[in-house]
Enzyme design. Sequence first.
Site, mmCIF file in Angstrom:
data_model
loop_
_atom_site.group_PDB
_atom_site.id
_atom_site.type_symbol
_atom_site.label_atom_id
_atom_site.label_comp_id
_atom_site.label_asym_id
_atom_site.label_seq_id
_atom_site.Cartn_x
_atom_site.Cartn_y
_atom_site.Cartn_z
ATOM 1 N N CYS A 114 -14.630 -0.469 -7.538
ATOM 2 C CA CYS A 114 -16.003 -0.405 -7.050
ATOM 3 C C CYS A 114 -16.723 0.755 -7.708
ATOM 4 O O CYS A 114 -17.615 1.361 -7.136
ATOM 5 C CB CYS A 114 -16.065 -0.292 -5.539
ATOM 6 S SG CYS A 114 -15.279 1.194 -4.919
ATOM 7 N N ASP A 156 0.850 -1.184 0.000
ATOM 8 C CA ASP A 156 0.000 0.000 0.000
ATOM 9 C C ASP A 156 0.881 1.227 0.000
ATOM 10 O O ASP A 156 1.951 1.238 0.622
ATOM 11 C CB ASP A 156 -0.945 0.033 1.198
ATOM 12 C CG ASP A 156 -2.111 0.977 0.947
ATOM 13 O OD1 ASP A 156 -3.090 0.546 0.304
ATOM 14 O OD2 ASP A 156 -2.034 2.146 1.363
ATOM 15 N N ASP A 204 -6.490 -3.942 -7.377
ATOM 16 C CA ASP A 204 -7.772 -3.433 -6.881
ATOM 17 C C ASP A 204 -7.577 -1.933 -6.640
ATOM 18 O O ASP A 204 -7.314 -1.503 -5.529
ATOM 19 C CB ASP A 204 -8.130 -4.179 -5.599
ATOM 20 C CG ASP A 204 -9.496 -3.805 -5.081
ATOM 21 O OD1 ASP A 204 -10.450 -3.826 -5.855
ATOM 22 O OD2 ASP A 204 -9.604 -3.473 -3.884
#
Length: 905
Positions: free
Chosen positions: A355, A243, A302
């Site tokens: 998303c 990350d 993602d």
Amino acid sequence: MGKRGAKRYRANQSGRGGQRSQRSDPQEIVKQNQSYETYYNQVLHFEDAEKEEFWKALRRELPSSFRFTGSKGQAISVQKILKERYVPDITSIEYEGLPVEPPTPILWFPDQLAWQMSTPKNVVRRFAPFKSFQSFLVSETSIGNINRQEVVSMIPPLLIDIKPGMTVLDLCAAPGSKSAQLIEMLHGGEEARIRKVLGDRKRQEGREMSPHGELLEDEILGEEQHGDWSDDGRSTGLLIANDVDYKRAHMLIHQMKRLNSPNLIVTNHDATMYPSIKIPVDAASDGKPRHRYLKFDRILADVPCSGDGTCRKNPSVWKNWTPGNALGLFSIQVRILVRALQMTKTGGRVVYSTCSMNPVENEAVVASAIERCEGVSKIEVVDCSDRLPGLKREPGLHEWKVMDKSTKIWSSWSEVEREKELHGEEGLGKLVEGMFPRNDFPFDRCMRVYPHLQDTGGFFIAVLEKKAGTRAKPDNENRKVHTTPSVIAIVNEIEAKSANGIDSNLGIEALDNFMAPREGANAQDVSPAARQNREVVQDQAVDISKHELYDEADDFASSKRLRTRDGLVEPAPRGAEDRQVHWPPPPGAQLEVSRPEAMKLTEPTSSQQGSPYKAKANEKQQFEEPFKYLDPDHRELQIIYDFYQLSANFPRNRYMVRNATGNPTKTIYYTSALARNILTTNEGSGLKTVHCGVKMFVKQDVQKEGVCKWRMQTEGLPLVEASVGEERVVRLTKRETLRKLLVEMFPKVDGSGWKDLAEIGARVRDITMGCCVLRVEKGEGQDEFCERMVLPLWRSLHSINLMLPKEERKAMLLRLYNDNTPLQDHSKDRFIPTAQSKVIIGEDAGKLDNDLDADNYADTDSVASEVANTIPTGLGQGALRQEGTENVGAELKEPEANMGMSIGT
């Protein structure tokens, strides 16, 4: 956007930065947004009836969902409790004359290990069975057996197709729910394989093997043909979870630590330019070591996104959605996906997911990245329509439109070009050709999940397979040639702004295009590892949502969206995002003190003079202790080998410490072989590793000579317990005996106390002081267990103690016995004040209770003797509560104890 875009999506993100977002009350938000609704009514080609269902679903609250985690056997055993104990009680409830819907399994999720519940909160609060069910969820979540996770978030790991021994990279991993799924897949069947290998060895030696347990027997049969057996059954695969934000990386570590994997590395890098990782190969003929670069079998991208598919759980999307959100992220998303494809080996797969429902962030990104990697002949979009039967999904879009920042909708790139020719760049600077549809591209193989199909959030997934080696083309989106000369475009834009009453000082896009920063032209010629260390200071941030947010991550649920000027959630203007910050500043230039970058600028070193890149300030770069591997013959390791009689078959070259000296002073970690090779080979290379390894042994202060001070940790116990010699093993078979050990902390074994411990009494009476393994064996009787368990046990001078945190004791009592009995701490019997002593009450007494909490110690007898030595001669135990002695216990506490964990955790 290059590094500038990457920098923008790193900076000041509420989700990535670890700060709590200011979330609005869902009841107060009006779930309407004209631009949002207009755009998707044109882009999503639903019939009127389906369109109505789509918008109704988006306005409903999202059902609660959760997943059973850990090994398959462990997950199924916890799931069984839910199905047999709680679901029948809830099913019997009626509300307003109708039966209440109980939690239901997600039918397309393997082994029904994911569930959801849509019962309204006012009903849940009304009935006792729901309260019991909620207590079960909370206790199992606290110890990591259940993970709260949105249903659609579970899909990408299920499509990545992990096989034993693979190397996997999760590029944008925090907060970690998908990473947890990936690591579980890498360890699939590991316990069964290890038991099988151990059983075979014992049979060869003519020794008996304790029963495996029903679920383990079935797993062993399945692993015999397809399992990963090269390391005595231990998993040889690896997951690198990354990350860009340091604080979020540590949130990721917290999530992943529950799974206790030595096959996990957590890094802290910008995904758009993730560094190449060296791995060793055989030495060359001259004896010098050689290296090659790691290529991954599977990569999950993602990516950060606008998050407009999450408005059911993040109602703020309704008020904050603007078309600029997606436009500003397009380039970043393409760069992340291109970097993922570069690092994937031939035959490997990349799963791209968002998303968002916006095709600019989805189909357009996939097509642009594939074009940059030499097209569909090299990168195939995999058809996954036959995967996950029961999951309702729609194919990707072939046609779509793009809405610009002014909410004008464009059907094609040619329309945009004509508009630029006629009226200049104003409002169109963010639009690029790659955002528009292409012909002859297999968009139908992408996957779209809409909220009204199965009562979920919105989601997009594309599975890409690398068919051959590729060479990524430079990104030319920011280097397009304008048909209108730049100077003329500037004049046109100034005149247009003046005619419309707009202050041209607010920013002129044509001028920014004309004065484009020089470094962008060479960004692709710089290696990813070099670019990682040459970051550019930026002015503003783009709105970003990284959708993997749920439960503990709900504090970040305004989702990695960035707030820019005036609190608006929209990309920064072109001039603000792309203007270069020079060093030294040109004459007369002023940097506002209020701007973060003005606070961060530091004068570059001589090696940086003349570089167009800005050195990042070190004030935010957190210090990480180095990873140092121990010599297998280290003296402290020899003590451990001898005390626990560790089998020589258990690897001895994978023990590690985290300090610069390389000496085991407090904790010894264990990693997989591949993790060790990566850490040692890349030491000092710029790979920013923040976590690796599981705690295997922790040093414990003991008062008796000759006792091994290294106690086994709960995290590492499942890995090493099969290799521990019989002298340090205690076997338990009766349910009531384990219940007693869970309820009672430090039950006595001296005197006649051992007689109260049933089948283990004589064994724990005779075993020498120190840490040992409690093996809960499978049996056939009613008071026996159907599955085996392994727990750490400490034998003290006068007592024994399960080395488990209090929350785990309570969770096991609830799960195994449906029992909420309060825990009993027998060690505190030694510290009860006498009636004659002066007793401190109130805050000071509470402080002393905490300081002397026996749950913080494995060897409470040693603690008692330490405390006794501090009491003046002639005073009784009551003196422990006299003034001036409140802090005695605090001085004896270990750092780990202060984190709320008992010794042994």
